[in-house]
Write a protein that holds these residues in place. Structure first.
Motif, PDB file in Angstrom:
ATOM      1  N   GLU A 137      -0.555  -7.051  11.329  1.00  0.00           N
ATOM      2  CA  GLU A 137       0.460  -7.653  10.449  1.00  0.00           C
ATOM      3  C   GLU A 137      -0.014  -7.714   9.005  1.00  0.00           C
ATOM      4  O   GLU A 137       0.752  -7.473   8.074  1.00  0.00           O
ATOM      5  CB  GLU A 137       0.838  -9.053  10.958  1.00  0.00           C
ATOM      6  N   LEU A 138      -1.290  -8.042   8.805  1.00  0.00           N
ATOM      7  CA  LEU A 138      -1.802  -8.095   7.436  1.00  0.00           C
ATOM      8  C   LEU A 138      -1.791  -6.701   6.815  1.00  0.00           C
ATOM      9  O   LEU A 138      -1.501  -6.543   5.620  1.00  0.00           O
ATOM     10  CB  LEU A 138      -3.224  -8.680   7.417  1.00  0.00           C
ATOM     11  N   GLU A 139      -2.081  -5.698   7.634  1.00  0.00           N
ATOM     12  CA  GLU A 139      -2.099  -4.327   7.105  1.00  0.00           C
ATOM     13  C   GLU A 139      -0.708  -3.891   6.651  1.00  0.00           C
ATOM     14  O   GLU A 139      -0.545  -3.339   5.557  1.00  0.00           O
ATOM     15  CB  GLU A 139      -2.649  -3.367   8.168  1.00  0.00           C
ATOM     16  N   GLY A 140       0.276  -4.157   7.474  1.00  0.00           N
ATOM     17  CA  GLY A 140       1.641  -3.809   7.085  1.00  0.00           C
ATOM     18  C   GLY A 140       2.048  -4.516   5.803  1.00  0.00           C
ATOM     19  O   GLY A 140       2.622  -3.918   4.884  1.00  0.00           O
ATOM     20  N   MET A 141       1.714  -5.807   5.737  1.00  0.00           N
ATOM     21  CA  MET A 141       2.104  -6.601   4.579  1.00  0.00           C
ATOM     22  C   MET A 141       1.402  -6.129   3.309  1.00  0.00           C
ATOM     23  O   MET A 141       2.022  -5.943   2.252  1.00  0.00           O
ATOM     24  CB  MET A 141       1.773  -8.066   4.842  1.00  0.00           C
ATOM     25  N   VAL A 142       0.122  -5.905   3.412  1.00  0.00           N
ATOM     26  CA  VAL A 142      -0.665  -5.556   2.236  1.00  0.00           C
ATOM     27  C   VAL A 142      -0.292  -4.156   1.739  1.00  0.00           C
ATOM     28  O   VAL A 142      -0.315  -3.882   0.528  1.00  0.00           O
ATOM     29  CB  VAL A 142      -2.168  -5.739   2.572  1.00  0.00           C
ATOM     30  N   MET A 143       0.100  -3.289   2.656  1.00  0.00           N
ATOM     31  CA  MET A 143       0.539  -1.958   2.230  1.00  0.00           C
ATOM     32  C   MET A 143       1.881  -2.043   1.499  1.00  0.00           C
ATOM     33  O   MET A 143       2.132  -1.280   0.562  1.00  0.00           O
ATOM     34  CB  MET A 143       0.623  -1.018   3.434  1.00  0.00           C
ATOM     35  N   ASP A 144       2.729  -2.953   1.925  1.00  0.00           N
ATOM     36  CA  ASP A 144       3.968  -3.186   1.172  1.00  0.00           C
ATOM     37  C   ASP A 144       3.661  -3.793  -0.197  1.00  0.00           C
ATOM     38  O   ASP A 144       4.251  -3.404  -1.211  1.00  0.00           O
ATOM     39  CB  ASP A 144       4.910  -4.105   1.964  1.00  0.00           C
ATOM     40  N   TRP A 145       2.750  -4.756  -0.234  1.00  0.00           N
ATOM     41  CA  TRP A 145       2.349  -5.362  -1.512  1.00  0.00           C
ATOM     42  C   TRP A 145       1.880  -4.300  -2.504  1.00  0.00           C
ATOM     43  O   TRP A 145       2.339  -4.241  -3.639  1.00  0.00           O
ATOM     44  CB  TRP A 145       1.184  -6.357  -1.310  1.00  0.00           C
ATOM     45  N   GLY A 147       2.265  -1.052  -2.317  1.00  0.00           N
ATOM     46  CA  GLY A 147       3.358  -0.110  -2.580  1.00  0.00           C
ATOM     47  C   GLY A 147       4.272  -0.621  -3.687  1.00  0.00           C
ATOM     48  O   GLY A 147       4.677   0.130  -4.572  1.00  0.00           O
ATOM     49  N   LYS A 148       4.569  -1.921  -3.658  1.00  0.00           N
ATOM     50  CA  LYS A 148       5.423  -2.488  -4.706  1.00  0.00           C
ATOM     51  C   LYS A 148       4.735  -2.468  -6.063  1.00  0.00           C
ATOM     52  O   LYS A 148       5.362  -2.201  -7.084  1.00  0.00           O
ATOM     53  CB  LYS A 148       5.832  -3.920  -4.340  1.00  0.00           C
ATOM     54  N   LEU A 149       3.444  -2.772  -6.085  1.00  0.00           N
ATOM     55  CA  LEU A 149       2.704  -2.726  -7.359  1.00  0.00           C
ATOM     56  C   LEU A 149       2.747  -1.328  -7.956  1.00  0.00           C
ATOM     57  O   LEU A 149       2.749  -1.151  -9.175  1.00  0.00           O
ATOM     58  CB  LEU A 149       1.247  -3.146  -7.161  1.00  0.00           C
ATOM     59  N   LEU A 150       2.742  -0.329  -7.075  1.00  0.00           N
ATOM     60  CA  LEU A 150       2.769   1.068  -7.544  1.00  0.00           C
ATOM     61  C   LEU A 150       4.179   1.520  -7.884  1.00  0.00           C
ATOM     62  O   LEU A 150       4.387   2.644  -8.316  1.00  0.00           O
ATOM     63  CB  LEU A 150       2.208   1.983  -6.450  1.00  0.00           C
ATOM     64  N   ASN A 151       5.129   0.630  -7.613  1.00  0.00           N
ATOM     65  CA  ASN A 151       6.528   0.962  -7.829  1.00  0.00           C
ATOM     66  C   ASN A 151       6.978   2.119  -6.937  1.00  0.00           C
ATOM     67  O   ASN A 151       7.799   2.953  -7.333  1.00  0.00           O
ATOM     68  CB  ASN A 151       6.760   1.289  -9.311  1.00  0.00           C
ATOM     69  N   LEU A 152       6.403   2.187  -5.755  1.00  0.00           N
ATOM     70  CA  LEU A 152       6.815   3.217  -4.790  1.00  0.00           C
ATOM     71  C   LEU A 152       8.262   2.958  -4.394  1.00  0.00           C
ATOM     72  O   LEU A 152       8.673   1.812  -4.233  1.00  0.00           O
ATOM     73  CB  LEU A 152       5.946   3.158  -3.527  1.00  0.00           C
ATOM     74  N   PRO A 153       9.035   4.027  -4.233  1.00  0.00           N
ATOM     75  CA  PRO A 153      10.425   3.817  -3.789  1.00  0.00           C
ATOM     76  C   PRO A 153      10.441   3.137  -2.405  1.00  0.00           C
ATOM     77  O   PRO A 153       9.521   3.298  -1.599  1.00  0.00           O
ATOM     78  CB  PRO A 153      11.000   5.232  -3.720  1.00  0.00           C
ATOM     79  N   ARG A 154      11.517   2.408  -2.187  1.00  0.00           N
ATOM     80  CA  ARG A 154      11.668   1.612  -0.981  1.00  0.00           C
ATOM     81  C   ARG A 154      11.509   2.433   0.307  1.00  0.00           C
ATOM     82  O   ARG A 154      11.077   1.915   1.336  1.00  0.00           O
ATOM     83  CB  ARG A 154      13.069   0.994  -1.027  1.00  0.00           C
ATOM     84  N   CYS A 155      11.798   3.725   0.229  1.00  0.00           N
ATOM     85  CA  CYS A 155      11.712   4.557   1.437  1.00  0.00           C
ATOM     86  C   CYS A 155      10.286   4.672   1.968  1.00  0.00           C
ATOM     87  O   CYS A 155      10.071   5.087   3.104  1.00  0.00           O
ATOM     88  CB  CYS A 155      12.301   5.945   1.175  1.00  0.00           C
ATOM     89  N   PHE A 156       9.292   4.288   1.162  1.00  0.00           N
ATOM     90  CA  PHE A 156       7.912   4.311   1.632  1.00  0.00           C
ATOM     91  C   PHE A 156       7.463   2.958   2.182  1.00  0.00           C
ATOM     92  O   PHE A 156       6.359   2.825   2.700  1.00  0.00           O
ATOM     93  CB  PHE A 156       6.951   4.718   0.507  1.00  0.00           C
ATOM     94  N   LEU A 157       8.299   1.945   2.006  1.00  0.00           N
ATOM     95  CA  LEU A 157       7.931   0.603   2.482  1.00  0.00           C
ATOM     96  C   LEU A 157       8.531   0.371   3.872  1.00  0.00           C
ATOM     97  O   LEU A 157       9.472   1.064   4.275  1.00  0.00           O
ATOM     98  CB  LEU A 157       8.431  -0.453   1.502  1.00  0.00           C
ATOM     99  N   PHE A 158       8.006  -0.623   4.566  1.00  0.00           N
ATOM    100  CA  PHE A 158       8.514  -0.884   5.916  1.00  0.00           C
ATOM    101  C   PHE A 158       9.991  -1.255   5.886  1.00  0.00           C
ATOM    102  O   PHE A 158      10.764  -0.823   6.738  1.00  0.00           O
ATOM    103  CB  PHE A 158       7.681  -1.972   6.608  1.00  0.00           C
TER     104      PHE A 158
END
Lengths: 518, 518
Positions: A137-145, A147-158
């Motif tokens: 769960e922490l891995e999924g969350m931190v990868m979203d965190w 990803g958002k800092l990088l301004n990755l498009p939403r399609c790369f987030l969970f």
């Protein structure tokens, strides 16, 4: 086994049971020894600046010192640390030294280290959710965190149907995405066409792509190393990509995979992500964007334009262990379609069946990577994000860029040198300029033929001279046939004064090689 | 970038340079925070026995607690550790708990942890010798040390022309050796025959073999899962292996690779290594021996007979992170012909050229594994061997075996239970016996059809009941169609009393399910 003295080194504990003398995880003993090692490491950081950055030992040095076999006897942490200090430290190349400017950084930090300690301390094996829910769960969350800092498009987030996973290194990320793309393609066109699949990269792409292609069993005859040039600052040109594809189609081959790079290994060139993705889309090519080094910088808005068009890629990765203050290893991989990875990499033996998996409500990361067992890497990345916060992290990165700019200025102001390519991030590629270098080279070695060889050789001599001082460590690269010195700022302890000193070392060595009169 | 306030969080240091406020690797700050984390972990070990072994959280629990994005602000280690205690610890399945008897152990130790701390602290990237000579040299030495303790034939040691390397996990070791064997074979017979290559394992072989076969691009139609049975205690029989090969040859296939196992995943069965290697040799099949779990025990002379004939194998691996007190991850792989690995896995980009490599006097481990970058894993294995010494290590392992024997005796003495297979190491496979189980099952669920399903279901209920207590954690397996409970002793903190208590939990749960009258 009855004859073996199981209790030769045992004693009775207070509950009357036989336990081996000193449990190997005795909490108080761990506490005592743990503090000793913390102090050892703190002292190491205090002193690391004084050690020769590049180790000066000879091949085989350690075998001459240590015994040929393990001892039967136990030993104390104090004795062992003495040996570490006396025999291991001199054999290290000090990646944490503030005078380390080689390859790319391996930027340790207090947060990264403490995170790794916690993860190692818990020592859980998070192959699936159930084996340790917090790890997944922490891995999924931190990868979203991140990803958002990088301004990755939403399609790369969970939340957008994609998702992130922590691998060891980029080699693993590229191999897994290549295999996912291969299997997806083969399921459409049939296995018998495997030898028609083509993998694309440029001559600046990291060798991880070649390695992955070999491991995945693809035909190396269909591995394309598209030439780049100074004209595009060694970025992959759309025209070259398109014409290479056209030739492949003409020959009956099937385009499969492109690895584009944001911040190439030698000169941190940036391939034009958006345009490349648009071409790739026409031919249903899987695009992986490798931002192993430079991805970290993209948490700063002023660098995000380098990733423009990333929404067209299938996968994206960066190494947090390079320039994001997270200890080795920690490669962050985001994919748009986790299903493609899972289909290629999943195995579901009976003994791992569990209700959480059956519920389809959880991620089982074993199916997103090569290995089944996996460490709790999210802990260290989480600590880095929590302990520093986005603002400090951006400022850390900017301070490195600023220092690289300072070095760039030093180079520009010395007429004996030239900058080989524009600096994009915190890496400066420079060399003794051809006119100066070649003239001097002829004095040393009359066998040198032609300008290029001469100037390359004098620059190689310069680098060897610099590194032999032990005061700094830089490495080289060859681009467009030119031997260049690379000066990469990113070691966490580096401050302005180390950069100034590094330039002084370069100058002294250049004076010696070129003569003070140049 | 001029408009950005680079020094918003900066101050002038004593040399007058601008540095970001608090260097992220400040030695004294590291010392202070490092001691805090050591105490946190020591306390964790003190208390780990009290936590439910199997985490009781629900999918998605963490997302409900933590914010959706990273903060801009920094935070203190004290706050973060509070969150770790409150939110992460409850989501962990406690592999270090003395009441952990699931899967295989992840046996941490003080030495393993301290070794990992040192390796993380130095944070060197040892892709080739020059990038950190001590990392490579210590790895070669420690692999020879461990090889000698295992009594491996000289052909697997560096002095005998072979050598050892540290991978992450067995999945990686199997993939690399499979790729080496594939490429060696294809170089003889041609790429066009790739789809004729056959990979062999038994129905007890770890799923890593299937995963490696998929990744390596081999045809899954030629993946053989040879059936085993109770007659051979689920070891792979020579006759089955031979007849499977014969059928493949008859069909025009080409035998390539056998993964034999010493200590299979579910019931720790042992394939007959020597006889299998002799058959394999007739057909030039590469034999990898996977002793991921049980290999560690083979440092005790009384277990070495399980490896008899290992000199006929091409490669051998064990996971020191399972049952050798070395923290995750640490898979030890020995090969007879490093050249086969190197040929399949090497890449030699310009930027890694160096004199040491050119001298052919050094090992560049990047060519022995999937990834280029690699951690300094040898440090922790060296600390385990140095700090405990061979005698203590043998006694640690024997104490686990002795505890498993005790549990085995408990099972034997309760007529409701049966041992499913003979215990080879420290893992006991048991279940409620068919007669007792099936009778009772019919009372619960009249839809159960047939003896096997009934007894399997009652055993599944028993396991769920046991694990829901939180007092212990065991896992299951299915062998020969039978659902079995596995009790694996190996957590470092486990003592006799934990085993006795685990048996009490089993009895109480069985009483409840079967009725006290059984």
């Amino acid at each position: 086994m009855g004859s073996i003295d199981l209790y030769g080194e045992s004693e009775r504990n207070e509950t009357g049971c036989n336990i081996p003398f000193n449990n190997a995880l005795d909490p108080e003993e761990f506490r005592r020894q743990g503090h000793i090692v913390i102090d050892f490491l703190a002292d190491y950081y205090q002193n690391v600046e004084k050690y020769p950055v590049l180790s000066q030992v000879e091949p085989g040095y350690l075998r001459k010192i240590f015994p040929e076999s393990a001892s039967n006897n136990h030993d104390s942490i104090e004795n062992i640390l003495k040996d570490v200090q006396d025999y291991i430290v001199p054999g290290l190349t000090h990646w944490q030294s503030p005078n380390y400017f080689a390859y790319f950084p391996s930027s340790g930090s207090i947060a990264g280290l403490l995170g790794e300690m916690l993860s190692t301390g818990f020592n859980v094996v998070g192959f699936n959710w159930m084996a340790s829910p917090a790890a997944t769960e922490l891995e999924g969350m931190v990868m979203d965190w991140l990803g958002k800092l990088l301004n990755l498009p939403r399609c790369f987030l969970f939340a957008g149907g994609g998702g992130g996973v922590l691998h060891g290194t980029t080699c693993e990320a590229i191999l897994c995405t290549l295999v996912a793309s291969r299997d997806r393609m083969l399921s459409k066109i049939g296995r018998d066409k495997m030898d028609k699949l083509v993998v694309y990269g440029s001559d600046q792409t990291h060798c991880a792509l070649l390695k992955a292609t070999k491991i995945a069993g693809l035909d190396l005859k269909n591995f394309r190393t598209i030439k780049t040039s100074k004209l595009s600052n060694f970025g992959l040109s759309i025209e070259s990509f398109r014409s290479t594809i056209a030739a492949d189609l003409e020959a009956g081959h099937i385009p499969l995979f492109l690895c584009a790079t944001v911040g190439t290994t030698v000169c941190t060139a940036v391939d034009p992500v958006g345009p490349l993705c648009r071409v790739a889309k026409e031919f249903a090519i899987w695009v992986h964007v490798d931002a192993a080094y430079a991805g970290s910088a993209c948490i700063c808005p002023e660098f995000q334009h380098f990733m423009d068009g990333i929404e067209g890629a299938n996968s994206f990765s960066l190494n947090a262990h390079k320039w994001f203050f997270t200890t080795l290893d920690c490669c962050c991989l985001w994919v748009k379609e986790p299903k493609a990875l899972i289909k290629a990499l999943s195995t579901n033996p009976d003994y791992l069946n569990n209700k959480a998996t059956d519920s389809n409500q959880v991620v089982d990361y074993k199916d997103w990577q090569i290995c089944l067992s996996r460490r709790f890497r999210a802990m260290k990345l989480w600590l880095v994000l929590r302990m520093y916060g986005a603002t400090k992290l951006r400022n850390f990165l900017r301070s490195h860029v600023k220092m690289a700019m300072k070095f760039e200025e030093f180079v520009s102001n010395d007429k004996r040198f030239e900058l080989v390519v524009p600096r994009n991030f915190a890496t400066v590629c420079f060399r003794i300029s051809p006119l100066v270098g070649n003239d001097k080279m002829l004095k040393y070695d009359e066998e040198v033929i032609g300008d290029t060889e001469g100037v390359n050789k004098v620059n190689q001599m310069l680098l060897e001279s610099i590194n032999s001082t032990g005061q700094v460590y830089m490495t080289h690269g060859v681009i467009g046939g030119e031997y260049v010195l690379r000066f990469c700022v990113g070691a966490t302890l580096t401050e302005d004064r180390h950069v100034s000193n590094a330039w002084k070392v370069v100058q002294v060595c250049a004076d010696e090689i070129l003569g003070l009169d140049s």
